[in-house]
Design a protein around this motif. Structure first.
Motif, short mmCIF file in Angstrom:
data_model
loop_
_atom_site.label_atom_id
_atom_site.label_comp_id
_atom_site.label_asym_id
_atom_site.label_seq_id
_atom_site.Cartn_x
_atom_site.Cartn_y
_atom_site.Cartn_z
N ALA A 34 5.53 -59.60 74.46
CA ALA A 34 6.24 -60.22 73.34
C ALA A 34 6.30 -59.27 72.15
O ALA A 34 7.36 -59.08 71.54
N LEU A 35 5.17 -58.66 71.83
CA LEU A 35 5.15 -57.71 70.71
C LEU A 35 6.05 -56.52 70.99
O LEU A 35 6.77 -56.04 70.10
N TYR A 37 0.47 -61.08 51.99
CA TYR A 37 1.01 -59.78 51.55
C TYR A 37 1.55 -59.86 50.14
O TYR A 37 1.24 -59.00 49.30
N PHE A 97 7.38 -53.47 56.17
CA PHE A 97 5.96 -53.74 55.95
C PHE A 97 5.44 -55.01 56.62
O PHE A 97 4.44 -54.95 57.35
N PRO A 98 6.09 -56.17 56.42
CA PRO A 98 5.53 -57.40 57.03
C PRO A 98 5.45 -57.30 58.54
O PRO A 98 4.48 -57.80 59.14
N TRP A 99 6.41 -56.64 59.16
CA TRP A 99 6.39 -56.52 60.62
C TRP A 99 5.20 -55.70 61.07
O TRP A 99 4.40 -56.14 61.91
N MET A 154 3.88 -64.03 60.96
CA MET A 154 4.38 -63.07 59.99
C MET A 154 4.87 -63.77 58.73
O MET A 154 4.55 -63.36 57.61
N ILE A 198 -7.08 -65.45 61.50
CA ILE A 198 -6.35 -64.60 60.55
C ILE A 198 -5.96 -65.39 59.31
O ILE A 198 -6.15 -64.94 58.17
N PHE A 239 4.26 -65.00 66.84
CA PHE A 239 4.23 -63.81 65.98
C PHE A 239 5.13 -64.00 64.76
O PHE A 239 4.73 -63.68 63.62
N ILE A 247 -2.65 -56.42 62.20
CA ILE A 247 -3.70 -57.42 62.04
C ILE A 247 -3.85 -58.25 63.32
O ILE A 247 -4.96 -58.45 63.81
N PHE A 248 -2.72 -58.68 63.84
CA PHE A 248 -2.76 -59.55 65.02
C PHE A 248 -3.38 -58.83 66.21
O PHE A 248 -4.24 -59.38 66.91
N MET A 292 1.48 -61.64 75.63
CA MET A 292 1.39 -61.26 74.22
C MET A 292 1.86 -59.83 74.01
O MET A 292 2.68 -59.57 73.13
N GLN A 306 4.75 -66.66 72.51
CA GLN A 306 4.11 -65.54 71.80
C GLN A 306 5.04 -64.97 70.74
O GLN A 306 4.61 -64.61 69.65
N ILE A 361 2.47 -54.62 59.48
CA ILE A 361 1.09 -55.03 59.13
C ILE A 361 0.69 -56.25 59.95
O ILE A 361 -0.46 -56.40 60.35
N THR A 362 1.66 -57.13 60.24
CA THR A 362 1.32 -58.28 61.06
C THR A 362 0.96 -57.83 62.47
O THR A 362 0.02 -58.35 63.07
N ILE A 363 1.70 -56.85 62.97
CA ILE A 363 1.35 -56.30 64.29
C ILE A 363 -0.08 -55.77 64.26
O ILE A 363 -0.90 -56.08 65.12
N ILE A 401 9.61 -57.58 70.50
CA ILE A 401 9.88 -57.70 69.07
C ILE A 401 10.07 -56.33 68.45
O ILE A 401 11.02 -56.07 67.71
#
Lengths: 169, 314
Positions: free
Chosen positions: B197-198, A33, B116-118, A25, B68, A21, B124-125, B194, A17, B120-122, B201
């Motif tokens: 894991a998030l 993005y 931002f990438p971290w 990303m 996605i 992720f 969306i996912f 999951m 997982q 927004i990915t969280i 992170i």
């Protein structure tokens, strides 16, 4: 570890997982993005440019309008001047024409007068001649004969008439 | 009497009432009765004899990734200055998240771009994971596990009959020779792997960004010389505990909300087959969004807080 097992947690799945992720990303960073933010930035600039141009255009339009007003004002002023000039000219011309007409009329009148006088004189001379002829004719009739010396007689009557005329007038 | 006549003359009201009554009556008919909910806390291995790691949660995670990425590709391929409908929606979401990130981490700051990438990915996912579990077929389509390994699909997707059983129940069912349905799909948010894991992170990256911003000085937040600053050392110890407990709160908040939501839906479907689950569906849609937003916002807030020096108070 038994509790974790009951919850379904295993380090392999956990790791998968985490990696999932991370990959997601990275992929989305490149795929979504960056392009989207770039596009938004680009569009923002385009809109700013468009607004600026619109501003410029409206400024130019305002300037053109002012220029037009100036030109119109100028034209109006010139027209005013031309009209004034024309009025003055017309007045002057009218005066000239009137003057000349007056003069001509005067001349015509004088000429007419002179003509009339000449005519009168001619008529008078003619009349005098006819009267003389008549007088001679009358005298002939009265005397019953033609005068012998016609030339002499004519001269005589003329002298008479001249005399009469001179004393008469 | 007048009231009854008025009621009958209003065709929409009348039809709606008849519909409700019919559905409620149907809910009582045994044929439409949903099976009692069997609740499985852990994601289950899909293949009886296959590897243990190949769970329905993992399969759905891959499905979520695919969805996605496909949505992103659809939005970004043939990207135009004047956006189409889908590009517009995606742009709106990305820009909204970007503005939200900036409003917390600072406008135009390097931190915003870094976080931002971290976050927004969280978002969306987690959002797609939460919503995918609400699709019909999740929990009701699956593989029967038994000694005989009979494969079948459960019909009546709208019943959302989540089956499977707890460890004990599986064993009991296997003993009875009754096949047990293992759902093909399971919302990743309802799989602790999951959410944990998030959470890991999120908490790890918090420390990472903290060290990146403040250097080793960052750790004075947790560890202080007890002889110089006794109170500070105690507070720092609590900070450490709080940091570790974030892992648990992050993972179990999301897992609990989504898992419990699915259980609630199952229970409601069991009690009254029709109508009642619809109400809770709306609620679950709301919760799914809120939980994604909460996970994202908390992560963002922790990131931002970690980059701020704490020595200012002294």
């Amino acid at each position: 570890m038994d509790a974790l097992d009951k919850l379904g947690i295993s380090w392999q799945l956990l790791l998968s997982q985490i990696i999932n992720f991370g990959l997601l990303m990275v992929i989305l960073q490149q795929l979504l993005y960056k392009p989207v933010l770039n596009m938004i930035e680009q569009r923002k600039q385009r809109i700013a440019e468009g607004l600026e141009q619109a501003d410029k255009a409206s400024n130019a339009a305002a300037e053109a309008e002012a220029e037009k007003q100036g030109i119109l004002e100028e034209a109006r002023r010139e027209a005013q001047e031309v009209r004034a000039q024309a009025t003055r000219d017309a007045e002057r011309i009218a005066q000239d024409v009137r003057g000349r007409a007056d003069q001509e009329a005067q001349e015509i009148r004088m000429k007419a007068q002179a003509d009339a006088e000449a005519q009168t004189a001619a008529v008078m001379a003619d009349a005098r001649k006819q009267i003389a002829d008549l007088a001679i004719a009358a005298t002939e009739q009265i005397l019953g004969r033609e005068l012998a010396n016609r030339d002499e007689q004519e001269r005589f009557v003329a002298d008479y008439l001249a005399q009469q005329n001179g004393s008469g007038s | 009497m007048n009231l009854l006549r008025a009621f009958l003359s209003n065709s929409r009201l009348r039809n709606a009432t008849i519909g409700i009554i019919v559905l409620l009556v149907m809910s009582v008919v045994p044929f439409f009765k949903a099976p009692p909910p069997h609740v499985e806390l852990a994601a289950e291995a899909l293949l009886e004899d296959g590897p243990k790691w190949f769970t329905n949660g993992l399969l759905t995670t891959l499905l979520v990734d695919l969805i996605i990425i496909l949505m992103a590709v659809f939005a970004v391929s043939r990207m135009k200055e004047v956006p189409g409908a889908w590009q517009n929606i995606v742009e709106m979401m990305v820009e909204g998240m970007w503005n939200l990130t900036q409003s917390i981490a600072g406008h135009g700051s390097a931190n915003s771009r870094k976080f931002f990438p971290w976050v927004i990915t969280i978002f969306i996912f987690v959002l797609v994971s939460n919503y995918i579990g609400l699709l019909p077929g999740f929990g009701s389509i699956g593989i029967y596990h038994s000694g005989a390994e009979s494969h079948a699909q459960a019909e009546l997707g709208n019943q959302l009959a989540m089956t499977g059983a707890e460890g004990v129940a599986v064993a009991a069912a296997a003993e009875e020779g009754k096949p047990v349905l293992v759902p093909l799909f399971r919302s990743p948010s309802a799989d602790l792997n999951m959410t944990l894991a998030l959470a890991l992170i999120s908490v790890f990256m918090t420390q990472f960004f903290g060290v990146q911003a403040l250097g080793m000085r960052y750790f004075t937040k947790y560890f202080k010389n007890p002889f110089k600053d006794g109170m500070g050392a105690v507070v720092g110890f609590f900070e450490l505990i709080a940091e570790i407990s974030k892992i648990i709160s992050f993972s179990f908040r999301l897992f609990g909300n989504i898992f419990a939501g699915e259980v609630v839906l199952l229970v409601m479907a069991f009690l009254v087959t029709f109508l009642l689950p619809s109400i809770f569906y709306g609620l679950e849609l709301f919760i799914g969004f809120i939980q994604a937003l909460v996970f994202m916002l908390l992560t963002l807030a922790f990131f931002t807080m970690a980059t701020v020096s704490h020595d200012d108070h002294h």
